[in-house]
Design a protein around this motif. Sequence first.
Motif, mmCIF file in Angstrom:
data_model
loop_
_atom_site.group_PDB
_atom_site.id
_atom_site.type_symbol
_atom_site.label_atom_id
_atom_site.label_comp_id
_atom_site.label_asym_id
_atom_site.label_seq_id
_atom_site.Cartn_x
_atom_site.Cartn_y
_atom_site.Cartn_z
ATOM 1 N N HIS A 180 7.927 10.239 2.339
ATOM 2 C CA HIS A 180 6.645 10.908 2.481
ATOM 3 C C HIS A 180 6.640 12.377 2.183
ATOM 4 O O HIS A 180 5.866 12.840 1.393
ATOM 5 C CB HIS A 180 5.945 10.514 3.921
ATOM 6 N N TRP A 181 7.738 13.003 2.394
ATOM 7 C CA TRP A 181 7.790 14.484 2.295
ATOM 8 C C TRP A 181 8.113 14.827 0.832
ATOM 9 O O TRP A 181 7.896 15.679 0.421
ATOM 10 C CB TRP A 181 8.872 14.757 3.215
ATOM 11 N N ASN A 182 8.857 13.716 0.052
ATOM 12 C CA ASN A 182 9.487 14.057 -1.113
ATOM 13 C C ASN A 182 9.178 13.226 -2.263
ATOM 14 O O ASN A 182 9.471 13.303 -3.397
ATOM 15 C CB ASN A 182 11.056 13.903 -1.041
ATOM 16 N N VAL A 183 8.042 12.333 -2.360
ATOM 17 C CA VAL A 183 7.406 11.674 -3.032
ATOM 18 C C VAL A 183 6.770 12.787 -4.403
ATOM 19 O O VAL A 183 6.308 13.661 -3.970
ATOM 20 C CB VAL A 183 6.471 10.602 -2.738
ATOM 21 N N LYS A 184 6.959 12.205 -5.343
ATOM 22 C CA LYS A 184 6.310 13.009 -6.538
ATOM 23 C C LYS A 184 5.860 12.183 -7.638
ATOM 24 O O LYS A 184 6.361 11.014 -7.775
ATOM 25 C CB LYS A 184 7.311 13.969 -7.188
ATOM 26 N N GLY A 185 5.043 12.489 -8.597
ATOM 27 C CA GLY A 185 4.505 11.915 -9.796
ATOM 28 C C GLY A 185 3.187 11.460 -9.762
ATOM 29 O O GLY A 185 2.370 11.806 -8.746
ATOM 30 N N PRO A 186 2.699 10.715 -10.560
ATOM 31 C CA PRO A 186 1.438 10.361 -10.775
ATOM 32 C C PRO A 186 0.791 9.546 -9.473
ATOM 33 O O PRO A 186 -0.371 9.589 -9.300
ATOM 34 C CB PRO A 186 1.105 9.489 -12.169
ATOM 35 N N ASP A 187 1.505 8.764 -9.039
ATOM 36 C CA ASP A 187 1.006 8.123 -7.780
ATOM 37 C C ASP A 187 1.051 8.741 -6.389
ATOM 38 O O ASP A 187 1.073 8.399 -5.346
ATOM 39 C CB ASP A 187 1.872 6.787 -7.674
ATOM 40 N N PHE A 188 1.462 9.988 -6.459
ATOM 41 C CA PHE A 188 1.547 10.922 -5.150
ATOM 42 C C PHE A 188 0.809 10.547 -4.213
ATOM 43 O O PHE A 188 1.022 10.161 -2.938
ATOM 44 C CB PHE A 188 1.674 12.437 -5.595
ATOM 45 N N PHE A 189 -0.693 10.805 -4.453
ATOM 46 C CA PHE A 189 -1.559 10.624 -3.441
ATOM 47 C C PHE A 189 -1.600 9.347 -2.668
ATOM 48 O O PHE A 189 -1.625 9.030 -1.471
ATOM 49 C CB PHE A 189 -2.961 10.984 -3.701
ATOM 50 N N ASP A 190 -1.609 8.145 -3.697
ATOM 51 C CA ASP A 190 -1.808 7.086 -2.927
ATOM 52 C C ASP A 190 -0.255 6.654 -2.203
ATOM 53 O O ASP A 190 -0.446 6.163 -1.061
ATOM 54 C CB ASP A 190 -1.546 5.828 -4.067
ATOM 55 N N ILE A 191 0.782 7.136 -2.625
ATOM 56 C CA ILE A 191 2.222 6.626 -2.037
ATOM 57 C C ILE A 191 2.270 7.648 -0.724
ATOM 58 O O ILE A 191 2.806 7.063 0.007
ATOM 59 C CB ILE A 191 3.212 6.658 -3.041
ATOM 60 N N HIS A 192 2.037 8.721 -0.931
ATOM 61 C CA HIS A 192 2.201 9.744 0.247
ATOM 62 C C HIS A 192 1.322 9.297 1.133
ATOM 63 O O HIS A 192 1.930 9.339 2.362
ATOM 64 C CB HIS A 192 1.640 11.296 -0.476
ATOM 65 N N GLU A 193 0.119 9.106 1.297
ATOM 66 C CA GLU A 193 -0.607 8.715 2.351
ATOM 67 C C GLU A 193 -0.348 7.222 2.931
ATOM 68 O O GLU A 193 0.005 7.247 4.043
ATOM 69 C CB GLU A 193 -1.947 8.305 2.079
ATOM 70 N N GLN A 194 0.343 6.197 2.059
ATOM 71 C CA GLN A 194 0.828 5.085 2.554
ATOM 72 C C GLN A 194 1.925 5.332 3.551
ATOM 73 O O GLN A 194 2.225 4.599 4.417
ATOM 74 C CB GLN A 194 1.112 4.033 1.388
ATOM 75 N N PHE A 195 2.928 6.305 3.040
ATOM 76 C CA PHE A 195 4.216 6.304 3.580
ATOM 77 C C PHE A 195 4.012 6.778 4.949
ATOM 78 O O PHE A 195 4.700 6.673 6.122
ATOM 79 C CB PHE A 195 5.137 7.178 2.787
ATOM 80 N N GLU A 196 2.932 7.802 5.012
ATOM 81 C CA GLU A 196 2.630 8.426 6.345
ATOM 82 C C GLU A 196 2.064 7.466 7.276
ATOM 83 O O GLU A 196 2.376 7.486 8.334
ATOM 84 C CB GLU A 196 1.662 9.540 6.080
ATOM 85 N N GLN A 197 1.326 6.497 6.694
ATOM 86 C CA GLN A 197 0.539 5.603 7.637
ATOM 87 C C GLN A 197 1.715 4.557 8.145
ATOM 88 O O GLN A 197 1.575 4.188 9.322
ATOM 89 C CB GLN A 197 -0.317 4.691 6.845
ATOM 90 N N GLN A 198 2.435 4.188 7.306
ATOM 91 C CA GLN A 198 3.638 3.280 7.700
ATOM 92 C C GLN A 198 4.774 3.898 8.583
ATOM 93 O O GLN A 198 5.236 2.988 9.546
ATOM 94 C CB GLN A 198 4.417 2.595 6.340
ATOM 95 N N TYR A 199 4.897 5.228 8.485
ATOM 96 C CA TYR A 199 5.904 5.714 9.255
ATOM 97 C C TYR A 199 5.153 5.769 10.726
ATOM 98 O O TYR A 199 5.922 5.628 11.816
ATOM 99 C CB TYR A 199 6.606 6.797 8.843
ATOM 100 N N ASN A 200 3.952 6.144 10.737
ATOM 101 C CA ASN A 200 3.298 6.242 12.034
ATOM 102 C C ASN A 200 3.144 4.868 12.711
ATOM 103 O O ASN A 200 3.677 4.617 13.830
ATOM 104 C CB ASN A 200 1.803 6.608 11.928
ATOM 105 N N ASP A 201 3.087 3.590 11.674
ATOM 106 C CA ASP A 201 2.885 2.650 12.567
ATOM 107 C C ASP A 201 4.460 1.896 12.952
ATOM 108 O O ASP A 201 4.484 1.378 13.893
ATOM 109 C CB ASP A 201 2.583 1.332 11.353
ATOM 110 N N ALA A 202 5.215 2.527 12.182
ATOM 111 C CA ALA A 202 6.955 2.249 12.636
ATOM 112 C C ALA A 202 7.230 2.735 13.983
ATOM 113 O O ALA A 202 8.147 2.122 14.502
ATOM 114 C CB ALA A 202 7.714 2.523 11.350
ATOM 115 N N LYS A 203 6.741 4.007 14.090
ATOM 116 C CA LYS A 203 7.046 4.919 15.057
ATOM 117 C C LYS A 203 6.390 3.934 16.268
ATOM 118 O O LYS A 203 7.232 3.872 17.485
ATOM 119 C CB LYS A 203 6.376 6.184 15.305
ATOM 120 N N VAL A 204 5.112 3.375 16.364
ATOM 121 C CA VAL A 204 4.858 2.659 17.472
ATOM 122 C C VAL A 204 5.531 1.011 17.485
ATOM 123 O O VAL A 204 5.968 0.807 18.679
ATOM 124 C CB VAL A 204 3.377 2.237 17.336
ATOM 125 N N ALA A 205 6.061 0.550 16.502
ATOM 126 C CA ALA A 205 6.954 -0.574 16.500
ATOM 127 C C ALA A 205 8.295 -0.391 17.383
ATOM 128 O O ALA A 205 8.746 -0.894 18.149
ATOM 129 C CB ALA A 205 7.176 -1.195 15.273
#
Length: 174
Positions: A55-80
């Motif tokens: 989430h912190w280090n992604v770069k490139g043309p898909d940045f916004f899509d992937i950046h947001e997905q990684f954030e959602q997924q680490y928040n969900d992982a924290k709950v799990a």
Amino acid sequence: MITDRETAEKPKAKLQKRAFARLGYTKMETAELVDALNKLLANYSVHYQKLRNFHWNVKGPDFFDIHEQFEQQYNDAKVAIDDVAERIRVFGQTPLSTMRDYLETSDINESSTDLSGMEMVSEVLKDYEVLLEHMFNTIDVALNNGDSGTVDMLNSMVKYIEKKHWMLTAFSKK
């Protein structure tokens, strides 16, 4: 003929063999369940940190899509992670809780920060497969020991991971 006293003594004798009389698991059953849960916890914890890294280090043309997905997924992982650790506490045991323990126990490895966005997605997909393997193993242990609470918890996690795996797989196919 069984007397009232014999009937009363039988359950008492059975309870004395159990590690947690109110839960009904023997020391061996508890050890098996906690071991499987701790392995899942370790893998989930390394996966969580990997998602934060990505989430912190992604770069490139898909940045916004992937950046947001990684954030959602680490928040969900924290709950799990919290759910798994608290399930271990239900059995009166202490969950693994240090990065050293997680890294020594986990089948998921850390990743560097120099991966492309799509390489990060590929890493997450591999992690999901490892997590699913540990979830299914833990479900088997729980079923063998009559632990419906753990099975119920993990069934929800399996559905989530399978759906995220499908979505990231679809995203990564160009």
